[in-house]
Design a protein around this motif. Sequence first.
Motif, PDB file in Angstrom:
ATOM      1  N   LEU A 275       2.918  14.740  -3.154  1.00 58.12           N
ATOM      2  CA  LEU A 275       1.736  13.962  -2.519  1.00 58.12           C
ATOM      3  C   LEU A 275       2.416  12.697  -1.821  1.00 58.12           C
ATOM      4  CD1 LEU A 275      -0.772  13.815  -5.654  1.00 58.12           C
ATOM      5  CD2 LEU A 275      -0.642  15.581  -3.757  1.00 58.12           C
ATOM      6  N   ARG A 276       3.314  12.024  -2.235  1.00 56.91           N
ATOM      7  CA  ARG A 276       4.025  11.023  -1.537  1.00 56.91           C
ATOM      8  C   ARG A 276       4.471  11.765  -0.081  1.00 56.91           C
ATOM      9  NH1 ARG A 276       6.139   5.948  -2.516  1.00 56.91           N
ATOM     10  NH2 ARG A 276       8.410   5.639  -2.067  1.00 56.91           N
ATOM     11  N   HIS A 277       5.402  12.890  -0.474  1.00 59.27           N
ATOM     12  CA  HIS A 277       5.923  13.405   0.659  1.00 59.27           C
ATOM     13  C   HIS A 277       4.962  13.716   1.907  1.00 59.27           C
ATOM     14  CE1 HIS A 277       9.964  13.366  -0.968  1.00 59.27           C
ATOM     15  NE2 HIS A 277       9.730  14.323  -1.794  1.00 59.27           N
ATOM     16  N   THR A 278       3.848  14.205   1.367  1.00 55.95           N
ATOM     17  CA  THR A 278       2.720  14.808   2.205  1.00 55.95           C
ATOM     18  C   THR A 278       2.179  13.497   2.886  1.00 55.95           C
ATOM     19  OG1 THR A 278       2.093  16.513   0.638  1.00 55.95           O
ATOM     20  CG2 THR A 278       0.376  15.903   2.410  1.00 55.95           C
ATOM     21  N   PHE A 279       1.957  12.299   2.272  1.00 55.44           N
ATOM     22  CA  PHE A 279       1.619  11.120   2.925  1.00 55.44           C
ATOM     23  C   PHE A 279       2.534  10.736   4.038  1.00 55.44           C
ATOM     24  CE2 PHE A 279       2.095   6.754   3.645  1.00 55.44           C
ATOM     25  CZ  PHE A 279       0.690   6.246   4.154  1.00 55.44           C
ATOM     26  N   ALA A 280       3.665  10.600   3.788  1.00 58.45           N
ATOM     27  CA  ALA A 280       4.716  10.088   4.643  1.00 58.45           C
ATOM     28  C   ALA A 280       4.840  11.208   5.727  1.00 58.45           C
ATOM     29  CB  ALA A 280       6.050  10.041   3.927  1.00 58.45           C
ATOM     30  N   SER A 281       4.965  12.523   5.698  1.00 61.55           N
ATOM     31  CA  SER A 281       4.993  13.281   6.686  1.00 61.55           C
ATOM     32  C   SER A 281       3.942  13.375   7.633  1.00 61.55           C
ATOM     33  CB  SER A 281       5.059  14.704   5.997  1.00 61.55           C
ATOM     34  OG  SER A 281       6.470  14.846   5.160  1.00 61.55           O
ATOM     35  N   HIS A 282       2.828  13.577   7.125  1.00 63.13           N
ATOM     36  CA  HIS A 282       1.579  13.241   8.103  1.00 63.13           C
ATOM     37  C   HIS A 282       1.477  12.107   8.768  1.00 63.13           C
ATOM     38  CE1 HIS A 282      -0.438  17.237   7.288  1.00 63.13           C
ATOM     39  NE2 HIS A 282       0.190  16.977   5.966  1.00 63.13           N
ATOM     40  N   PHE A 283       1.937  11.084   8.043  1.00 61.66           N
ATOM     41  CA  PHE A 283       1.995   9.571   8.812  1.00 61.66           C
ATOM     42  C   PHE A 283       3.050   9.774  10.058  1.00 61.66           C
ATOM     43  CE2 PHE A 283       3.718   5.436   9.366  1.00 61.66           C
ATOM     44  CZ  PHE A 283       2.710   4.608   9.500  1.00 61.66           C
ATOM     45  N   MET A 284       4.120  10.362   9.786  1.00 62.10           N
ATOM     46  CA  MET A 284       5.205  10.263  11.068  1.00 62.10           C
ATOM     47  C   MET A 284       4.433  11.462  12.009  1.00 62.10           C
ATOM     48  SD  MET A 284       7.095   8.031  10.554  1.00 62.10           S
ATOM     49  CE  MET A 284       8.130   8.371  12.040  1.00 62.10           C
ATOM     50  N   MET A 285       3.971  12.467  11.538  1.00 58.40           N
ATOM     51  CA  MET A 285       3.350  13.400  12.496  1.00 58.40           C
ATOM     52  C   MET A 285       2.338  13.011  13.155  1.00 58.40           C
ATOM     53  SD  MET A 285       3.778  17.124  10.619  1.00 58.40           S
ATOM     54  CE  MET A 285       2.857  16.807   9.180  1.00 58.40           C
ATOM     55  N   ASN A 286       1.554  12.133  12.994  1.00 61.15           N
ATOM     56  CA  ASN A 286       0.307  11.444  13.554  1.00 61.15           C
ATOM     57  C   ASN A 286       0.678  10.239  14.342  1.00 61.15           C
ATOM     58  OD1 ASN A 286      -1.383  13.312  12.743  1.00 61.15           O
ATOM     59  ND2 ASN A 286      -1.699  12.131  10.751  1.00 61.15           N
ATOM     60  N   GLY A 287       2.204  10.136  14.610  1.00 64.12           N
ATOM     61  CA  GLY A 287       2.546   8.892  15.370  1.00 64.12           C
ATOM     62  C   GLY A 287       2.995   7.484  14.858  1.00 64.12           C
ATOM     63  N   GLY A 288       2.983   7.572  13.403  1.00 65.25           N
ATOM     64  CA  GLY A 288       3.254   6.384  12.648  1.00 65.25           C
ATOM     65  C   GLY A 288       4.659   5.724  12.967  1.00 65.25           C
ATOM     66  N   ASN A 289       4.728   4.343  12.671  1.00 63.23           N
ATOM     67  CA  ASN A 289       5.935   3.882  12.793  1.00 63.23           C
ATOM     68  C   ASN A 289       6.889   3.839  11.769  1.00 63.23           C
ATOM     69  OD1 ASN A 289       7.677   1.164  12.485  1.00 63.23           O
ATOM     70  ND2 ASN A 289       7.491   1.432  14.733  1.00 63.23           N
ATOM     71  N   ILE A 290       8.130   4.318  11.845  1.00 64.81           N
ATOM     72  CA  ILE A 290       9.091   4.366  10.653  1.00 64.81           C
ATOM     73  C   ILE A 290       9.230   3.222   9.831  1.00 64.81           C
ATOM     74  CG2 ILE A 290      11.247   3.687  12.010  1.00 64.81           C
ATOM     75  CD1 ILE A 290      10.832   6.701   9.405  1.00 64.81           C
ATOM     76  N   LEU A 291       9.199   2.112  10.550  1.00 61.53           N
ATOM     77  CA  LEU A 291       9.406   0.716   9.722  1.00 61.53           C
ATOM     78  C   LEU A 291       8.279   0.387   8.872  1.00 61.53           C
ATOM     79  CD1 LEU A 291      11.061  -1.265  12.369  1.00 61.53           C
ATOM     80  CD2 LEU A 291      12.195  -0.337  10.753  1.00 61.53           C
ATOM     81  N   ALA A 292       6.928   0.775   9.598  1.00 65.59           N
ATOM     82  CA  ALA A 292       5.732   0.433   8.852  1.00 65.59           C
ATOM     83  C   ALA A 292       5.857   1.531   7.404  1.00 65.59           C
ATOM     84  CB  ALA A 292       4.452   0.891   9.700  1.00 65.59           C
ATOM     85  N   LEU A 293       6.046   2.727   7.835  1.00 66.69           N
ATOM     86  CA  LEU A 293       6.301   3.476   6.443  1.00 66.69           C
ATOM     87  C   LEU A 293       7.307   3.188   5.493  1.00 66.69           C
ATOM     88  CD1 LEU A 293       5.436   6.224   5.658  1.00 66.69           C
ATOM     89  CD2 LEU A 293       7.228   7.388   6.518  1.00 66.69           C
ATOM     90  N   LYS A 294       8.220   2.665   5.998  1.00 60.68           N
ATOM     91  CA  LYS A 294       9.340   2.026   5.102  1.00 60.68           C
ATOM     92  C   LYS A 294       8.519   1.023   4.023  1.00 60.68           C
ATOM     93  CE  LYS A 294      13.263  -1.150   4.509  1.00 60.68           C
ATOM     94  NZ  LYS A 294      12.518  -2.096   4.098  1.00 60.68           N
ATOM     95  N   GLU A 295       7.509  -0.013   4.619  1.00 60.11           N
ATOM     96  CA  GLU A 295       6.891  -0.865   3.864  1.00 60.11           C
ATOM     97  C   GLU A 295       5.727  -0.319   3.117  1.00 60.11           C
ATOM     98  OE1 GLU A 295       8.123  -4.087   3.547  1.00 60.11           O
ATOM     99  OE2 GLU A 295       9.903  -3.504   5.046  1.00 60.11           O
ATOM    100  N   ILE A 296       5.079   0.630   3.463  1.00 56.35           N
ATOM    101  CA  ILE A 296       4.190   1.357   2.820  1.00 56.35           C
ATOM    102  C   ILE A 296       4.563   2.010   1.251  1.00 56.35           C
ATOM    103  CG2 ILE A 296       2.338   3.200   2.944  1.00 56.35           C
ATOM    104  CD1 ILE A 296       2.093   2.417   5.859  1.00 56.35           C
ATOM    105  N   LEU A 297       5.653   2.574   1.656  1.00 54.28           N
ATOM    106  CA  LEU A 297       6.362   3.429   0.643  1.00 54.28           C
ATOM    107  C   LEU A 297       6.970   2.398  -0.432  1.00 54.28           C
ATOM    108  CD1 LEU A 297       7.727   6.423   2.317  1.00 54.28           C
ATOM    109  CD2 LEU A 297       5.492   6.279   1.146  1.00 54.28           C
ATOM    110  N   GLY A 298       7.690   1.239   0.265  1.00 57.31           N
ATOM    111  CA  GLY A 298       8.213   0.432  -0.594  1.00 57.31           C
ATOM    112  C   GLY A 298       9.627   0.553  -0.920  1.00 57.31           C
ATOM    113  N   HIS A 299      10.098   1.340   0.129  1.00 52.89           N
ATOM    114  CA  HIS A 299      11.884   1.680   0.172  1.00 52.89           C
ATOM    115  C   HIS A 299      12.497   0.426   0.322  1.00 52.89           C
ATOM    116  CE1 HIS A 299      11.071   6.282   1.036  1.00 52.89           C
ATOM    117  NE2 HIS A 299      10.840   6.057  -0.045  1.00 52.89           N
ATOM    118  N   SER A 300      13.571   0.435  -0.519  1.00 53.83           N
ATOM    119  CA  SER A 300      14.480  -0.722  -0.404  1.00 53.83           C
ATOM    120  C   SER A 300      15.476  -0.522   0.773  1.00 53.83           C
ATOM    121  CB  SER A 300      15.140  -0.808  -1.679  1.00 53.83           C
ATOM    122  OG  SER A 300      16.183   0.203  -2.001  1.00 53.83           O
ATOM    123  N   SER A 301      15.535   0.718   1.125  1.00 48.88           N
ATOM    124  CA  SER A 301      16.458   0.937   2.416  1.00 48.88           C
ATOM    125  C   SER A 301      15.688   1.797   3.526  1.00 48.88           C
ATOM    126  CB  SER A 301      17.691   1.434   1.999  1.00 48.88           C
ATOM    127  OG  SER A 301      18.639   1.838   3.019  1.00 48.88           O
TER     128      SER A 301
END
Length: 338
Positions: A275-301
Amino acid sequence: MSILKLPDGRWFVDVEPIKGKRFRKRFKTKGEAQRFEASVRSKLASNPEWNPRPKDTRRLSQIIERWYELHGHAITSGRRRKNLLLGIAAKLGDPVAQAFSVSELVAFRKVELERGALPRSINVRYSYLKSVYTELRRLGDIDYVNPLDRLKPLKPQQAVVSFLSKAQVAVLVSALRAYTTFPHLALISEVCLATGARWTEAQRLTLPMIRGGAVVFANTKSKRVRSVPISADLQARLEAYFAKRNRFPSCREAFARMLKRCEIQLPRGQCTHVLRHTFASHFMMNGGNILALKEILGHSSLNMTMRYAHLSPEYLQDAVRLNPLYVFDTSSTPGLAA
């Protein structure tokens, strides 16, 4: 006798506080001789080179328990990690921790690989074990070199991230919403799909964590609090649920059964995490920003987030424009189109 009076009236000190380390000196007075002897004995007693600590005979399980007592209790999933490490210690025969060697662990690792364990899982478990020694040495509880310092992790083949298609999401969400026996199952799943939250993060939500059109995730893996916006409809449904109940019950196994019912097959170990992978994958396929995705997912790197970058429509498109065949017209050049 270590202090003797010589015929000339002086005092002679002959002291050997430790076998092989002897001190001899003459003094005018007995008091000076006595102070010298006491000083020599005191310095050698406090010098670890001449007064080594007794050998640490604690077993691997004992230093794991000590690690948990000093450090592990304060980290996320510390108790789960301790139990995992104790299981490893038992399988290894619970050796003396100081005498444990890399070769023993490598031999055991070979057995695990032959039994089907995943390289990445093995690396994670052994990094936990290595950190036990590292942390105890940092805290001064052990004084010997980490015996696992030379252990190199396995290099696993990078796996392609699995995610659900839009059609699969539609089938799954419809089935979950129709499963009225467990209304929380649909809510937890939809929070993960709408925010990219981990299953445990979504399951820990309470009413105070849902406010202002967003959900607030606390006690996360990275120890950071993050807030992610959600739709008004999802917020209303969450508030209606928590108006009658305080928390979500555990339902991971029920979700796994629902995936099978929907005939959704996933790689090993990706039941709820898909489910987490699905959100992130569709976020990027729909033109999302990789830096915004980092903050949404809470990744440290950012490196952790880059696994989804290839799904972006613009990702590495220069490979098409800048490759050496781009100068040719494939529609008119014989044989090139084939």
